[in-house]
Design an enzyme around this catalytic site. Structure first.
Site, mmCIF file in Angstrom:
data_model
loop_
_atom_site.group_PDB
_atom_site.id
_atom_site.type_symbol
_atom_site.label_atom_id
_atom_site.label_comp_id
_atom_site.label_asym_id
_atom_site.label_seq_id
_atom_site.Cartn_x
_atom_site.Cartn_y
_atom_site.Cartn_z
ATOM 1 N N GLU A 152 0.780 -1.240 0.097
ATOM 2 C CA GLU A 152 0.121 -0.097 -0.184
ATOM 3 C C GLU A 152 0.758 1.170 0.119
ATOM 4 O OE1 GLU A 152 -3.002 -0.114 2.969
ATOM 5 O OE2 GLU A 152 -4.064 -1.572 2.106
ATOM 6 N N GLU A 155 -6.025 -7.447 -1.122
ATOM 7 C CA GLU A 155 -6.357 -7.436 0.312
ATOM 8 C C GLU A 155 -7.786 -6.789 0.436
ATOM 9 O OE1 GLU A 155 -3.487 -6.019 2.958
ATOM 10 O OE2 GLU A 155 -4.953 -4.743 3.927
HETATM 11 C C1 IDC Z 1 -3.167 -3.950 10.366
HETATM 12 C C2 IDC Z 1 -3.288 -4.921 11.221
HETATM 13 C C3 IDC Z 1 -3.013 -4.328 12.679
HETATM 14 C C4 IDC Z 1 -1.894 -3.457 12.286
HETATM 15 C C5 IDC Z 1 -1.672 -2.518 11.476
HETATM 16 C C6 IDC Z 1 -0.415 -1.713 11.286
HETATM 17 O O1 IDC Z 1 -4.513 -5.713 11.250
HETATM 18 O O2 IDC Z 1 -2.825 -5.469 13.570
HETATM 19 O O3 IDC Z 1 -1.357 -2.862 13.753
HETATM 20 O O4 IDC Z 1 -2.107 -2.855 10.168
HETATM 21 O O5 IDC Z 1 0.236 -2.314 10.583
HETATM 22 C C7 IDC Z 1 -4.394 -2.466 5.500
HETATM 23 C C8 IDC Z 1 -3.091 -3.107 5.617
HETATM 24 C C9 IDC Z 1 -2.901 -3.902 6.637
HETATM 25 C C10 IDC Z 1 -3.804 -3.783 7.870
HETATM 26 C C11 IDC Z 1 -5.251 -3.473 7.317
HETATM 27 C C12 IDC Z 1 -6.307 -3.254 8.448
HETATM 28 O O6 IDC Z 1 -2.462 -3.495 4.304
HETATM 29 O O7 IDC Z 1 -1.537 -4.071 6.918
HETATM 30 O O8 IDC Z 1 -3.601 -4.306 8.773
HETATM 31 N N1 IDC Z 1 -5.308 -2.545 6.298
HETATM 32 O O9 IDC Z 1 -5.968 -2.108 9.078
HETATM 33 N N2 IDC Z 1 -4.838 -1.558 4.513
HETATM 34 C C13 IDC Z 1 -6.164 -1.130 4.959
HETATM 35 C C14 IDC Z 1 -6.406 -1.818 6.008
#
Ligand code: IDC
Length: 452
Positions: free
Chosen positions: A280, A373
């Site tokens: 991302e 994702e």
């Molecule tokens: C989130 C994880 C969380 C972590 C956070 C920070 O669920 O445990 O603390 O990242 O790294 C994304 C990202 C993905 C995120 C997810 C949900 O690719 O890493 O995971 N998310 O927030 N993009 C949109 C949502």
């Protein structure tokens, strides 16, 4: 630590031995690709050993690596027709530039002198048992997703299988390996492959937040291991370079080159690898993402020319929908300079409603798209689920055969992690007893029959 040793005894020995190996090719009868060991002579305090690597598959091998252990008290000294690195009692021989290619049905040999009375154990050829596992046939057969579809490629805007048919893959992403590697193991992946009928596993390796940058060798080894586990189950594997913050992928460009060079060179002969080079990107213009992709993709392609590459998009892979909404237009005006690629879109259904859906629908009509994702909850990966909105996305993706991967196959506390907390330590992944609401929902949607 690996130490490189290049101990050719003498130029004369090396040249004679090299000449022998160059022409010592014999037809193979077995259908397996193997490395067999023989002691060709033994004088008590030492011996001369020889490995014969036989390509029993139907396509050429372009490189080989044979690794094994010797018991303490036994060591290998001079060697020929290979290069050697050692780590303690573990010996890793790789091809020389002149004998890396082994045509289907042919063999090459390399040799070395052993000191002591022991013999090699734990032999791996290109990461797989030297006894030989049958090389995947070029014409797919069998029942797993990879057996049915083989090497994928982008045709037009679709993802197509080896027979040229447009297909949709559905599966799950791991959580960050630095936190939830305990949720991806033989037992949990058996459930994902055999009960959930998943087609694809996304291996999510963070770079920051305690990820790759803290231990490149360790995380690379972990990803290698998960690729083998996915491969053993006939699953496609998305190698996810999970960059998140900083949002400019160029911040990690040097690391990404090192990592993907190693991954692609190790797994290039597999048919099930997809490379996701930037999870991302954020707070950068498309031109920076494109520049990153244009530099990194050739590194991958130099090793694995036919692997599909997935490219992140502006504003957390929202195609710019979380920014000024012009992301699709910018990609069209200035696409990544490579073929066989797809662009990624991520959505979280409780946060991303019609405006995002319409942006995505527009993109599907213009670009090859892959949803690497998504969640049924908010962008935090937590909170209540909006299954109705999520279903609208899934219907659109089914209609256009856009592949998707759900976040995430772990027992994290958040609502988007499919398992309830404590599941992975308990080790019981089967059925629905341990699934959260989102887990039950997504399992049902992965389980429905594939249209391959
Ligand atoms: C989130 C994880 C969380 C972590 C956070 C920070 O669920 O445990 O603390 O990242 O790294 C994304 C990202 C993905 C995120 C997810 C949900 O690719 O890493 O995971 N998310 O927030 N993009 C949109 C949502």
């Amino acid at each position: 630590m690996r130490r490189s040793r290049r101990l050719f005894l003498s130029v004369a020995t090396a040249v004679v031995a090299a000449g022998m190996a160059l022409y010592a090719v014999t037809p193979a009868s077995a259908a397996a690709t193997t490395a067999t060991f023989a002691k060709v002579s033994d004088w008590g305090s030492g011996w001369q050993g020889e490995y014969t690597i036989t390509n029993g598959g139907s396509t050429a091998l372009n490189s080989w690596k044979v690794e094994f252990s010797l018991p303490s008290g036994t060591s290998a000294g001079s060697y020929w027709d290979a290069l050697l690195t050692t780590s303690g009692q573990r010996y890793t021989f790789t091809n020389r530039e002149y004998n890396g290619r082994i045509a289907a049905g042919q063999s090459v040999k390399f040799g070395f002198v052993g000191t002591g009375s022991g013999a090699p154990t734990g032999c791996l050829l290109n990461g797989v048992s030297c006894n030989g596992t049958v090389t995947p046939p070029t014409t797919p057969s069998g029942t797993t997703p990879v057996a049915k579809n083989g090497q994928l490629k982008v045709c037009g805007r679709q993802l197509c299988n080896a027979q040229g048919k447009a297909i949709q893959l559905r599966g799950m992403s791991t959580h960050g390996l630095q936190w939830y590697a305990n949720c991806v193991n033989d037992a949990s992946l058996n459930v994902l492959a055999n009960e959930w009928n998943a087609d694809v596993l996304r291996i999510s390796m963070y770079i920051q937040e305690g990820g790759y940058e803290t231990d490149p060798a360790g995380y690379t080894a972990k990803v290698n291991d998960l690729i083998e586990k996915a491969t053993a189950r006939g699953l496609y594997a998305i190698v996810d370079w999970h960059m998140l913050s900083p949002g400019d992928p160029n911040f990690n460009l040097a690391r990404a080159k090192t990592f993907f060079q190693q991954i692609a060179s190790r797994h290039k002969d597999k048919t099930n690898i997809l490379y996701e080079i930037a999870n991302e990107p954020s707070e950068v213009h498309w031109s920076a993402i494109k520049s990153y992709a244009d530099q990194l993709i050739p590194v991958i392609r130099a090793q694995d020319p036919d692997g599909v590459v997935l490219v992140g998009t502006e504003d957390w892979s929202s195609l710019g929908a979380s920014g000024d909404g012009q992301g699709v237009a910018r990609i069209q005006a200035s696409p990544v300079n490579a073929t066989n690629i797809m662009y990624t879109f991520h959505f979280y259904a409780a946060s991303h409603d019609d405006y995002y859906l319409n942006t995505f629908r527009d993109a599907i009509a213009k670009l090859p798209m892959f949803v690497t994702e998504f969640g049924t909850q908010q962008a935090s990966g937590d909170g209540g689920n909006n299954f109705a909105m999520a279903q609208r996305y899934l219907d659109l993706m089914q209609q256009h055969k856009v592949s998707w991967v759900n976040w995430n196959y772990s027992d994290d506390m958040r609502s988007g992690a499919v398992f309830t907390q404590g599941t992975c330590n308990a080790g019981s992944y089967s059925g629905t007893a341990r699934l959260k609401e989102a887990g039950v929902w997504i399992r049902d949607r992965i389980r429905t029959a594939d249209d391959f």
